[in-house]
Design a protein around this motif. Structure first.
Motif, PDB file in Angstrom:
ATOM      1  N   GLU A 107       0.850  -1.184   0.000  1.00 47.15           N
ATOM      2  CA  GLU A 107       0.000   0.000   0.000  1.00 47.15           C
ATOM      3  C   GLU A 107       0.891   1.242   0.000  1.00 47.15           C
ATOM      4  O   GLU A 107       1.739   1.407   0.868  1.00 47.15           O
ATOM      5  CB  GLU A 107      -0.897  -0.007   1.239  1.00 47.15           C
ATOM      6  CG  GLU A 107      -1.863   1.165   1.323  1.00 47.15           C
ATOM      7  CD  GLU A 107      -2.713   1.125   2.572  1.00 47.15           C
ATOM      8  OE1 GLU A 107      -3.920   1.432   2.482  1.00 47.15           O
ATOM      9  OE2 GLU A 107      -2.186   0.783   3.647  1.00 47.15           O
ATOM     10  N   LEU A 144       0.930   5.272   0.285  1.00 46.02           N
ATOM     11  CA  LEU A 144       0.073   6.354   0.757  1.00 46.02           C
ATOM     12  C   LEU A 144       0.818   7.681   0.804  1.00 46.02           C
ATOM     13  O   LEU A 144       1.914   7.758   1.366  1.00 46.02           O
ATOM     14  CB  LEU A 144      -0.442   6.059   2.173  1.00 46.02           C
ATOM     15  CG  LEU A 144      -1.327   4.840   2.366  1.00 46.02           C
ATOM     16  CD1 LEU A 144      -1.665   4.675   3.847  1.00 46.02           C
ATOM     17  CD2 LEU A 144      -2.602   4.939   1.536  1.00 46.02           C
ATOM     18  N   GLN A 201      -6.545   6.678   5.682  1.00 47.86           N
ATOM     19  CA  GLN A 201      -5.764   5.479   5.365  1.00 47.86           C
ATOM     20  C   GLN A 201      -4.474   5.426   6.178  1.00 47.86           C
ATOM     21  O   GLN A 201      -4.068   4.354   6.648  1.00 47.86           O
ATOM     22  CB  GLN A 201      -5.458   5.438   3.864  1.00 47.86           C
ATOM     23  CG  GLN A 201      -6.674   5.227   2.983  1.00 47.86           C
ATOM     24  CD  GLN A 201      -7.400   6.523   2.638  1.00 47.86           C
ATOM     25  OE1 GLN A 201      -7.171   7.565   3.252  1.00 47.86           O
ATOM     26  NE2 GLN A 201      -8.276   6.460   1.652  1.00 47.86           N
TER      27      GLN A 201
END
Length: 331
Positions: free
Chosen positions: A137, A139, A188
């Motif tokens: 992920e 971010l 997030q």
């Protein structure tokens, strides 16, 4: 793989704080081991508007590095690049100090289009990462606008003007992060740092002043890290009193800070649980207050990246085990 690193790879999640080239190398190694158990929170203080486009240098470097598309020689941009766009800009007398390759241009155009349509940067980067086949992920540190500026004897310079156009030549007197006070960690980022399966936070060997400090300047970010209750391990960007890549040692000297691992540890004091330093700097170990892991930190190959990531994870697991032992005794 060490037992500690294997345990993290199989059972837990890890968050890495990262800037551009140097940090992305370690993120690559971590991604090889952890896959979708890794979250990389990337500096966006370097972002800027150029030729009408929103450019995100550190985010794109991480995307290209983790996808295997990066230019290995330069450390930034794509490896399969051409430069027709820049050639035409030069022909018509436009600005060419910040080079945008033809393939690279696609990300900037699409990111700008989506941002103008109201799509958050986090969502855009997630889509890019998915398109590139990245399991980790990726971010942005915030969807808010934070811009790094450098105070020099010539006045304040936007970061890219200082870093790329001026090639870090002006003396640095002060570094500021415009807009940081109004930014906030995204949902997030908060979720990643509050994940009950989180086992470690790794600060990659990015420039502490230009790449990691902007992340920590976002209100609430440092507290999220402190409240995570897991080991926070920093990998020093200094080897033998010099930065492997970029102007870290130059900036430290101009700010009156010695280019030593102790200075790096002091910079992160109160935040990190341990520091990883290069084997060539083992003699500095006695000058460091907290736990230290000594290994080869120069990452010249993919195997180097994975080995350092594995050792860093193993060190974090040892710190976590020591913390559990102390908690067990106290209860």
């Amino acid at each position: 793989m060490t037992a500690g690193a294997k345990n993290m790879a199989e059972k837990g999640r890890v968050v890495a704080l990262c800037g551009g080239v140097g940090g992305a190398k370690l993120a690559f190694g971590l991604a090889r081991i952890l896959g979708d158990r890794l979250t990389v929170v990337v500096n966006t203080g370097d972002d800027f508007e150029h030729l009408g486009l929103h450019i995100s240098p550190d985010l794109d470097t991480v995307l290209y590095t983790l996808s295997g598309l990066a230019n290995r020689e330069l450390g930034w941009g794509r490896g399969d690049e051409s430069w027709n766009f820049m050639s035409v800009l030069e022909d018509i007398g436009a600005e060419t100090w910040f080079r945008l390759g033809d393939r690279d241009l696609a990300l900037h155009v699409e990111r700008t289009r989506q941002l103008r349509a109201g799509v958050p940067l986090t969502q855009i980067i997630g889509s890019f990462a998915n398109s590139f086949g990245i399991r980790a992920e990726i971010l942005p540190m915030s969807d808010g606008k934070v811009r790094t500026t450098v105070m020099t004897p010539e006045g304040m310079l936007p970061f890219q003007r200082y870093f790329v156009e001026r090639r870090c030549a002006p003396m640095v007197r002060e570094i500021a992060f415009d807009g940081a006070g109004k930014a906030e960690p995204t949902a997030q980022v908060r979720a990643a740092l509050r994940d009950p399966h989180l086992q470690a936070i790794i600060i990659c060997p990015s420039n502490p002043f230009l790449s990691i400090d902007p992340i920590l300047a976002v209100p609430g970010m440092r507290q999220l890290i402190e409240d995570a209750g897991v080991p926070v391990v920093a990998v020093s960007p200094i080897i033998g009193g010099k930065a492997v890549k970029g102007p870290t040692d130059k900036i430290m000297a101009e700010l009156g800070v010695a280019a030593t691992n102790r200075a790096i540890a002091d910079h992160y004091r109160g935040l990190i649980s341990g520091l990883v330093i290069d084997a060539g700097d083992a003699g500095e170990r006695g000058a460091l207050d907290g736990p230290t892991h000594v290994t080869a930190t120069l990452m010249s190959s993919d195997d180097d990246r994975e080995r350092l990531a594995r050792e860093t994870l193993g060190f974090a697991e040892k710190l976590a085990a020591a913390l559990r032992a102390v908690e067990a005794v106290s209860t």
